[in-house]
Design an enzyme around this catalytic site. Structure first.
Site, PDB file in Angstrom:
ATOM      1  N   THR A 184       5.574   7.758  11.843  1.00 53.20           N
ATOM      2  CA  THR A 184       5.280   7.788  13.177  1.00 53.20           C
ATOM      3  C   THR A 184       6.353   8.293  14.176  1.00 53.20           C
ATOM      4  O   THR A 184       7.431   8.012  13.857  1.00 53.20           O
ATOM      5  CB  THR A 184       4.734   6.545  13.808  1.00 53.20           C
ATOM      6  OG1 THR A 184       3.611   6.333  13.163  1.00 53.20           O
ATOM      7  CG2 THR A 184       4.469   6.378  15.171  1.00 53.20           C
TER       8      THR A 184
HETATM    9  C1  LIG Z   1      -4.617   2.456   5.383  1.00 58.51           C
HETATM   10  C2  LIG Z   1      -3.609   1.830   5.310  1.00 58.51           C
HETATM   11  C3  LIG Z   1      -2.905   0.835   4.880  1.00 58.51           C
HETATM   12  C4  LIG Z   1      -1.367   0.712   5.884  1.00 58.51           C
HETATM   13  C5  LIG Z   1      -1.414   1.761   6.821  1.00 58.51           C
HETATM   14  C6  LIG Z   1      -0.190   1.740   7.787  1.00 58.51           C
HETATM   15  O1  LIG Z   1       0.029   0.522   8.509  1.00 58.51           O
HETATM   16  N1  LIG Z   1       0.711   2.632   7.743  1.00 58.51           N
HETATM   17  C7  LIG Z   1       1.867   2.622   8.636  1.00 58.51           C
HETATM   18  C8  LIG Z   1       3.086   2.734   7.669  1.00 58.51           C
HETATM   19  C9  LIG Z   1       3.360   1.439   7.136  1.00 58.51           C
HETATM   20  C10 LIG Z   1       4.045   0.379   8.052  1.00 58.51           C
HETATM   21  C11 LIG Z   1       3.795  -0.833   7.414  1.00 58.51           C
HETATM   22  C12 LIG Z   1       3.436  -1.208   6.226  1.00 58.51           C
HETATM   23  C13 LIG Z   1       3.046  -0.381   5.654  1.00 58.51           C
HETATM   24  C14 LIG Z   1       2.573   1.167   6.120  1.00 58.51           C
HETATM   25  C15 LIG Z   1       1.771   3.822   9.357  1.00 58.51           C
HETATM   26  O2  LIG Z   1       1.365   4.960   9.193  1.00 58.51           O
HETATM   27  N2  LIG Z   1       2.398   3.722  10.665  1.00 58.51           N
HETATM   28  C16 LIG Z   1       2.488   4.526  11.723  1.00 58.51           C
HETATM   29  C17 LIG Z   1       1.954   4.121  13.095  1.00 58.51           C
HETATM   30  C18 LIG Z   1       0.608   3.074  13.238  1.00 58.51           C
HETATM   31  C19 LIG Z   1       0.404   2.606  14.467  1.00 58.51           C
HETATM   32  C20 LIG Z   1      -0.413   4.225  12.524  1.00 58.51           C
HETATM   33  B1  LIG Z   1       3.822   5.312  11.898  1.00 58.51           B
HETATM   34  O3  LIG Z   1       4.683   4.280  12.463  1.00 58.51           O
HETATM   35  O4  LIG Z   1       4.237   6.071  10.788  1.00 58.51           O
END
Ligand SMILES: C#CCCCC(=O)N[C@@H](Cc1ccccc1)C(=O)N[C@@H](CC(C)C)B(O)O
Length: 197
Positions: free
Chosen positions: A1
């Site tokens: 992100t």
């Molecule tokens: C679908 C599904 C499972 C998890 C999705 C999921 O939280 N992805 C996270 C990365 C992450 C983080 C912590 C644990 C695992 C995976 C993600 O894409 N975060 C983005 C922001 C959020 C608000 C969308 B960015 O920070 O990259």
């Protein structure tokens, strides 16, 4: 992100990419990471999708109750400090880096960065998420005081698009949200329009 928020005379610009990833898999290429907390206060989310959804839902509910009980709209500072309290008190169980930003008649456009540890810092240019590491130099170089709305919007879009070009966890479209005294303007543009190299 990659997330960003910059105040300007008369309001604030928030921006975010739209990629949700699990490892190298793109679970969502068009997500909305800019959550609305009140009519004039928004929050850019980074870290765990689940944690930040739950977090923003809590803060949104608390602020709604606060506004009913106090009979006045919450200020950006109130929203940011409520968010920080929840992030700090639950820091061992959360993976959430958020930027709370908005406009209120008292302090006009304001931005508060709340990174992973749960500290709350008011900033003139806030960046966050995995992609932000690639654009500290760029934002330091391009940032100017007293930018207008369009100049600030272009600065946010350009910065996020450079991060999206280099960070595997950022991509999709660039969503922006402009909050001023007159209201809220949301838009999105392609995230891959920058020359590579
Ligand atoms: C679908 C599904 C499972 C998890 C999705 C999921 O939280 N992805 C996270 C990365 C992450 C983080 C912590 C644990 C695992 C995976 C993600 O894409 N975060 C983005 C922001 C959020 C608000 C969308 B960015 O920070 O990259």
């Amino acid at each position: 992100t990659t997330i960003m928020a910059v105040p300007f005379k008369g309001g604030v610009v928030l921006g975010a990419d739209s990629r949700v990833s699990t490892g190298t898999y793109v679970a969502n290429r068009a997500s909305d990471k800019i959550a609305q907390l009140t009519e004039n206060i928004f929050c850019c989310r980074s870290g765990s999708a689940a944690d930040t959804q739950a977090l923003t839902d809590y803060v949104k509910f608390y602020l709604q109750q606060w506004e009913v009980e106090s009979g006045r709209p919450a200020t950006v500072k109130v929203a940011a400090h409520l968010m920080r309290k929840i992030c700090y008190q639950n820091k061992d169980n959360l993976s959430a880096g958020v930027i709370v930003a908005g406009w209120d008649p008292v302090s006009k456009g304001q931005v508060y960065n709340i990174p992973l540890g749960g500290t709350c810092i008011e900033m003139k240019c806030a960046i966050g998420g995995s992609g932000s590491t690639y654009i500290y130099g760029l934002t330091d170089a391009l940032y100017k005081e007293n930018m207008g709305k369009q100049e600030t919007l272009d600065f946010v879009k350009k910065s996020i698009s450079h991060a999206m070009a280099r960070d595997g966890s950022s991509g999709g479209i660039i969503r922006t949200c402009v909050v001023t005294e007159d209201g809220v303007e949301r838009e999105y543009i392609p995230g891959n329009k920058l020359p590579y190299g």
